[in-house]
Design a protein around this motif. Sequence first.
Motif, short mmCIF file in Angstrom:
data_model
loop_
_atom_site.label_atom_id
_atom_site.label_comp_id
_atom_site.label_asym_id
_atom_site.label_seq_id
_atom_site.Cartn_x
_atom_site.Cartn_y
_atom_site.Cartn_z
N GLU A 1 -10.83 3.57 -5.44
CA GLU A 1 -11.36 2.80 -4.32
C GLU A 1 -11.87 3.75 -3.24
O GLU A 1 -11.27 4.79 -2.96
CB GLU A 1 -10.29 1.87 -3.75
CG GLU A 1 -9.07 2.59 -3.23
CD GLU A 1 -7.97 1.62 -2.80
OE1 GLU A 1 -8.08 0.42 -3.08
OE2 GLU A 1 -6.98 2.10 -2.19
N GLY A 2 -13.00 3.41 -2.65
CA GLY A 2 -13.60 4.27 -1.64
C GLY A 2 -14.56 5.29 -2.21
O GLY A 2 -15.20 6.04 -1.47
N GLY A 3 -14.64 5.35 -3.56
CA GLY A 3 -15.57 6.27 -4.19
C GLY A 3 -14.90 7.46 -4.85
O GLY A 3 -13.77 7.82 -4.54
N ARG B 1 -6.14 3.15 -6.90
CA ARG B 1 -5.92 3.15 -5.47
C ARG B 1 -5.92 4.57 -4.91
O ARG B 1 -5.62 5.53 -5.62
CB ARG B 1 -4.59 2.47 -5.15
CG ARG B 1 -4.62 1.00 -5.46
CD ARG B 1 -3.33 0.25 -5.34
NE ARG B 1 -2.22 0.89 -4.68
CZ ARG B 1 -0.98 0.38 -4.68
NH1 ARG B 1 -0.75 -0.76 -5.31
NH2 ARG B 1 0.00 1.00 -4.07
N GLU B 2 -6.22 4.67 -3.64
CA GLU B 2 -6.24 5.99 -3.00
C GLU B 2 -4.87 6.63 -2.95
O GLU B 2 -4.76 7.86 -2.84
CB GLU B 2 -6.79 5.85 -1.57
CG GLU B 2 -8.25 5.46 -1.51
CD GLU B 2 -8.72 5.29 -0.08
OE1 GLU B 2 -8.08 4.48 0.64
OE2 GLU B 2 -9.69 5.95 0.32
N ASP B 3 -3.82 5.79 -2.99
CA ASP B 3 -2.46 6.32 -2.90
C ASP B 3 -1.77 6.36 -4.26
O ASP B 3 -0.55 6.46 -4.34
CB ASP B 3 -1.62 5.52 -1.91
CG ASP B 3 -1.69 4.02 -2.15
OD1 ASP B 3 -2.11 3.63 -3.26
OD2 ASP B 3 -1.34 3.25 -1.24
N ARG C 1 0.81 -1.21 0.00
CA ARG C 1 0.00 0.00 0.00
C ARG C 1 0.84 1.26 0.00
O ARG C 1 0.38 2.31 0.44
CB ARG C 1 -0.94 -0.01 1.21
CG ARG C 1 -1.86 -1.20 1.27
CD ARG C 1 -2.64 -1.41 -0.02
NE ARG C 1 -3.57 -0.34 -0.25
CZ ARG C 1 -4.34 -0.25 -1.34
NH1 ARG C 1 -4.21 -1.15 -2.29
NH2 ARG C 1 -5.18 0.73 -1.48
N THR D 1 -10.17 -0.38 -10.75
CA THR D 1 -10.32 0.70 -9.77
C THR D 1 -8.94 1.17 -9.31
O THR D 1 -8.10 0.36 -8.90
CB THR D 1 -11.13 0.23 -8.55
OG1 THR D 1 -12.42 -0.21 -9.00
CG2 THR D 1 -11.31 1.36 -7.54
N ARG E 1 -10.05 13.01 -6.78
CA ARG E 1 -9.36 12.59 -5.56
C ARG E 1 -7.84 12.44 -5.67
O ARG E 1 -7.14 12.57 -4.66
CB ARG E 1 -9.95 11.26 -5.09
CG ARG E 1 -11.42 11.35 -4.71
CD ARG E 1 -11.89 10.05 -4.09
NE ARG E 1 -11.07 9.68 -2.95
CZ ARG E 1 -10.98 8.45 -2.48
NH1 ARG E 1 -11.65 7.47 -3.05
NH2 ARG E 1 -10.22 8.18 -1.43
#
Length: 354
Positions: free
Chosen positions: A105-107, A78-80, A8, A76, A113
Amino acid sequence: MIPLCEARGMRYIIIGAGAVGGAVGGRLAGAGREVVLVARGAQYEALRTHGLRLVTPDGTHVHRLPAVDGPAALGTLREDDVLVLAVKTQDSVAALDAWGPAPVEGGGTAAERLPLVCAQNGVESQRIALRRFSRVYGVCVWLPATFVEPGVVSAAGAPLTGLLHLGRYPSGTDDTARRIAADLEESRFEAPVVADVTRWQYAKLLDNLANAVEAVSGVIDGDEGRALYRRVRAEGEAVLTAAGLPYAGGDEQRAVRGDKVRLRPPDGVARGGGSSWQSLSRGTGTIEADYLNGEICLLGRLHGVPTPLNDLLRRLANTFARERRAAGSLPVAELARLADEAVAFVQEPGAARP
């Protein structure tokens, strides 16, 4: 579909794994960072089949990295994830339109984002990006790199591969910029985090005004080429002054750069020319002159400063690209003659346009 990695840490998605993108992605991967390369056509096929071969003064490094031709292959995001836009500016809209709506991910979407880092010449791509992405970062790219052939990129800088000033666009810094800079600095780059990244980018833009001279005439180091570039740059400086746009001066740049990025072309790899020369040599059909010399033309028209030399170079470079003329095929003496005519056309009403 490529599965999400269990690790991650910050993942770098290099959108446009050509000369600059390949060099940045390869060096990040060599330092243990997670990298995905995005390319099209023959470059995509070569990267997917054989990996990225990065040729540098310290040796040749082969990186077998995930290679995709668009966001669908990743599913999708990743947030990072960090999106690094390294295509030529004329290709930015298509790339941004493809990656902006990608789900995270997470919307939400990438445009909403994720950080988008514009590692490109000029200043226009980050303007385009800010219309679509909420988190945009600019980079002033001092990185001598060459696309050698599909799958092969040369980076000739030593002891550092490049100098990459980084900051939020239009201004400011944050923790994300500092994290990215830390990764770059562990990957053979110097990456100062600055609140005024455009001041460095406009300084680089003035240097990049020579790109079109080199692309069409093949000469920038000779006396005639240097003399012409001085005139072209003087136009650019006058325009930036009239527009009230600050740029880093020569002494400040030299103090920061020092001998950190010296040209040491790897054995067996001729660097050729800069990014615009490479576009003509590869016969891509497009060139970035509208966003280099053309940026000076735009600002000149907005602020009432004539820019006949930069407009001439913009038109010539585009003609060469569109007609796929050979890089460097216009004698520099002929280019200088056309430049004199362009200036005369502005100064003398009724003169014939070159």
